[in-house]
Design a protein around this motif. Structure first.
Motif, short mmCIF file in Angstrom:
data_model
loop_
_atom_site.label_atom_id
_atom_site.label_comp_id
_atom_site.label_asym_id
_atom_site.label_seq_id
_atom_site.Cartn_x
_atom_site.Cartn_y
_atom_site.Cartn_z
N ILE A 199 -0.38 -26.44 4.17
CA ILE A 199 -1.01 -25.57 3.05
C ILE A 199 -0.19 -24.53 2.94
CG2 ILE A 199 -3.24 -24.32 2.71
CD1 ILE A 199 -4.56 -26.19 4.84
N SER A 200 0.04 -24.20 1.46
CA SER A 200 0.81 -22.81 1.22
C SER A 200 -0.14 -21.96 0.75
CB SER A 200 1.76 -23.31 -0.07
OG SER A 200 2.69 -24.28 0.06
N LEU A 201 0.19 -20.66 1.20
CA LEU A 201 -0.47 -19.65 1.13
C LEU A 201 0.59 -18.28 0.81
CD1 LEU A 201 -2.93 -19.75 4.38
CD2 LEU A 201 -3.46 -20.06 1.83
N ARG A 202 -0.13 -17.57 0.02
CA ARG A 202 0.52 -16.25 -0.46
C ARG A 202 -0.29 -15.19 -0.20
NH1 ARG A 202 4.18 -14.92 -5.47
NH2 ARG A 202 5.67 -16.08 -4.36
N ILE A 203 -0.19 -14.15 0.94
CA ILE A 203 -1.00 -13.18 1.07
C ILE A 203 -0.19 -11.86 0.74
CG2 ILE A 203 -1.97 -11.96 2.76
CD1 ILE A 203 -2.15 -14.71 4.63
N SER A 204 -0.85 -11.20 -0.12
CA SER A 204 -0.33 -9.87 -0.74
C SER A 204 -1.04 -8.61 -0.32
CB SER A 204 -0.37 -10.04 -1.98
OG SER A 204 0.25 -10.98 -2.61
N ALA A 205 -0.31 -7.84 -0.24
CA ALA A 205 -1.22 -6.22 0.08
C ALA A 205 -0.37 -5.22 -0.55
CB ALA A 205 -1.12 -5.90 1.55
N VAL A 206 -1.33 -4.20 -0.71
CA VAL A 206 -0.64 -2.70 -1.27
C VAL A 206 -1.09 -1.65 -0.23
CG1 VAL A 206 -0.61 -3.48 -3.70
CG2 VAL A 206 -2.68 -2.62 -2.83
N GLY A 207 -0.74 -0.37 -0.63
CA GLY A 207 -1.17 0.43 0.24
C GLY A 207 -2.27 1.23 -0.43
N ASP A 208 -2.12 2.81 -0.33
CA ASP A 208 -3.25 3.61 -0.58
C ASP A 208 -3.74 3.58 -2.06
OD1 ASP A 208 -2.87 4.26 2.30
OD2 ASP A 208 -1.84 5.71 1.66
N VAL A 209 -4.93 3.33 -2.23
CA VAL A 209 -5.65 3.44 -3.75
C VAL A 209 -6.55 4.92 -3.64
CG1 VAL A 209 -7.16 2.78 -5.34
CG2 VAL A 209 -5.76 1.07 -4.01
N GLU A 263 5.67 8.52 -5.59
CA GLU A 263 5.25 7.80 -6.78
C GLU A 263 5.37 6.50 -6.57
OE1 GLU A 263 6.72 11.59 -9.64
OE2 GLU A 263 7.75 9.60 -9.74
N GLN A 264 6.07 6.08 -5.26
CA GLN A 264 6.73 4.78 -5.32
C GLN A 264 5.83 3.91 -4.37
OE1 GLN A 264 10.73 5.32 -3.99
NE2 GLN A 264 11.23 6.70 -5.70
N GLY A 265 5.66 2.61 -4.52
CA GLY A 265 4.82 1.69 -3.77
C GLY A 265 5.51 0.27 -3.56
N MET A 266 4.63 -0.54 -3.44
CA MET A 266 5.04 -1.88 -3.41
C MET A 266 3.72 -3.05 -3.43
SD MET A 266 5.96 -3.16 0.54
CE MET A 266 7.15 -2.09 0.95
N ILE A 267 3.93 -4.05 -3.80
CA ILE A 267 3.12 -5.24 -3.46
C ILE A 267 3.72 -6.26 -2.28
CG2 ILE A 267 1.81 -7.25 -4.31
CD1 ILE A 267 2.41 -6.05 -7.30
N ALA A 268 3.27 -6.07 -1.09
CA ALA A 268 3.75 -6.80 -0.05
C ALA A 268 3.26 -8.33 -0.43
CB ALA A 268 3.38 -6.35 1.20
N GLU A 269 4.22 -9.18 -0.19
CA GLU A 269 4.13 -10.60 -0.36
C GLU A 269 4.75 -11.51 0.75
OE1 GLU A 269 4.26 -11.16 -5.06
OE2 GLU A 269 6.05 -11.94 -4.29
N VAL A 270 3.76 -12.18 1.65
CA VAL A 270 4.22 -12.92 2.62
C VAL A 270 3.80 -14.50 2.18
CG1 VAL A 270 3.48 -13.59 4.97
CG2 VAL A 270 3.55 -11.26 4.14
N ASP A 271 4.80 -15.23 2.02
CA ASP A 271 4.49 -16.56 1.68
C ASP A 271 4.79 -17.58 3.04
OD1 ASP A 271 4.04 -16.83 -1.32
OD2 ASP A 271 6.16 -16.09 -1.26
N LEU A 272 3.68 -18.53 3.41
CA LEU A 272 3.90 -19.17 4.39
C LEU A 272 3.29 -20.62 4.22
CD1 LEU A 272 0.83 -19.47 6.15
CD2 LEU A 272 1.05 -17.00 6.21
N GLN A 273 3.76 -21.48 5.18
CA GLN A 273 3.23 -22.74 5.26
C GLN A 273 2.44 -22.93 6.54
OE1 GLN A 273 3.99 -25.61 3.05
NE2 GLN A 273 4.72 -23.96 1.57
N TYR A 274 1.24 -23.40 6.36
CA TYR A 274 0.32 -23.53 7.66
C TYR A 274 -0.01 -24.88 7.76
CZ TYR A 274 -3.70 -22.83 10.80
OH TYR A 274 -4.49 -22.97 11.89
#
Length: 427
Positions: free
Chosen positions: A68-78, A342-353
């Motif tokens: 199963i292919s999954l992409r899990i994304s996260a960001v920092g402070d809102v 002012e700088q941030g990111m969208i973290a992206e983790v792609d995995l096969q489970y």
């Protein structure tokens, strides 16, 4: 002719015709069988009907299991400073709308199977306030849901800004917007959450740091917390770290026992405005990987810090994002003399489970750099989070603000900090 001769002649004639009749009957039967027997041995459409003694057809082999292919994304402070609240207020309707802040993120967040963010404010109701005691309109939660996010992390140093009642209402309003929550809870709830994605149950565990005791009483952000609130908060202290991390370990184990196949840990930790993780963060990350976490995200420093792919004792790879910076705030060059906020990111983790073996077969970590633009339009401030990707040069907001060069500088800063190999440059 005598009588005997006549009898013999009749017998001869009779026997002759008897033979003819027998031969004719046999011929008729043979012809009939020729036309009648085949339909009896075949189906009406000519398909053969198996005889009772025919062996059964072999059953088709099971299809091989696919990962199963999954992409899990996260960001920092809102965050929601006072100037942001003013910018998002519509005087003609008396309402607040934050949708425009996140419009450019949607193509990325929609590609994620699960997307998380740190909610660094409360939804306590009443009068809306910015720093130092944050309280925003709950329409901010709706905007995050509209942008595609799934889970709000509420374990941070501002979740108790409006007391226990404010913390509880924040959970209620966030969930009402359709978001899951983790990090704080209502009475009787578990200290983790489980979200099912593509048939895979993913546990989310979130913890925030405590501040030093005052008069022997533990604090958050330097403020006393009511005794009845502590059981509803996921916290750890740096001065009792090894003991407190056992709570994190137990949360991971409990989530696994409750059916979680993957576990994400999201920490609120580190030192504000420091662009590299400290020893505490690195130590916590390594212990957490050893506890069985599959991914570690983090926030609080309000600036980006590095990324690392740890290897636990079993050889499993565990992505760590030490700080994902601010997704949105009014912390910037003009207010703090610090462009990195002012700088941030969208973290992206792609995995096969692989479900049958409960194993992660492959895992890869990337980051989409982001930058918060702020400019005046029709006498009001406009805030927008800009992905620093191949669409930058044609971004409408950057064209209106005239801030393309600042966005380009932010991209250079982020590539230098994280390494170009981790940067995703196209939606």
């Amino acid at each position: 002719m005598d009588e005997l001769a006549i009898v013999q002649m009749k017998d001869t004639i009779f026997n002759h015709w008897k033979k003819i009749i027998i031969i004719a009957a046999a011929s008729i039967i043979a012809v009939g069988l020729y036309f009648i027997l085949p339909p009896l041995l075949h189906g009406q459409d000519g398909g053969q009907i198996p005889l009772p003694s025919s062996p059964a057809e072999p059953a088709p082999a099971d299809e091989p299991e696919e990962a199963i292919s999954l992409r899990i994304s996260a960001v920092g402070d809102v965050m929601a400073h006072k100037s942001q609240l003013t910018a998002q207020y519509d005087s003609s309707t008396g309402t607040y709308n934050f949708d425009n802040n996140f419009q450019y993120l949607i193509p990325y967040i929609n590609q994620a199977d699960l997307a998380l963010f740190n909610l660094e404010t409360t939804f306590a109701g009443g009068t809306y306030t910015g720093y130092p005691a944050f309280n925003a309109p709950e329409s901010l939660a709706s905007a995050m849901k509209n942008a595609g996010f799934d889970v709000a992390l509420t374990s941070n140093n501002h979740i108790m800004d409006k007391g226990l009642a404010g913390m509880k209402r924040t959970l209620e309003m966030t969930r009402k917007a359709g978001l899951n929550t983790a990090g704080t809870r209502l009475d009787g709830e578990k200290n983790y959450t489980i979200v099912e994605v593509k048939g895979v149950k993913i546990g989310v565990v979130a913890y925030s740091y405590e501040t030093p005791k005052v008069g022997g009483v533990p604090t958050i952000n330097g403020s006393h917390i009511a005794a009845e609130a502590w059981p509803l908060l996921n916290t750890f202290s740096y001065w009792n770290l090894d003991q407190d991390l056992l709570k994190v370990k137990q949360s991971i184990q409990d989530a696994r026992a409750d059916g979680a196949e993957l576990v994400i840990c999201y920490y609120h930790w580190g030192e504000e405005y420091q662009r590299s993780p400290n020893d505490y963060q690195q130590n916590i990350a390594r212990q957490t990987a050893g506890f069985g976490a599959d991914i570690i995200f983090a926030s609080h420093p309000h600036v980006l810090q590095g990324m690392e792919l740890l290897t636990d004792a079993s050889g499993k790879k565990v992505p760590v994002y030490y700080s994902m910076g601010n997704l949105i705030s009014n912390q910037r060059l003009e207010t703090l003399d610090n462009r990195y906020t002012e700088q941030g990111m969208i973290a992206e983790v792609d995995l096969q489970y692989m479900k049958s073996t409960k194993q992660i077969l492959t895992i890869d970590m990337k980051a989409v750099p982001t930058w918060v633009d702020k400019y005046k339009k029709n006498g009001k401030d406009v805030y927008a989070v800009i992905p620093l990707d191949s669409t930058m040069s044609t971004n409408q907001t950057l064209a209106e603000s005239g801030h393309l060069s600042r966005a380009q500088q932010a991209l250079t800063d982020i590539k230098t900090l994280l390494g170009e190999e981790y940067i995703r440059s196209a939606p």
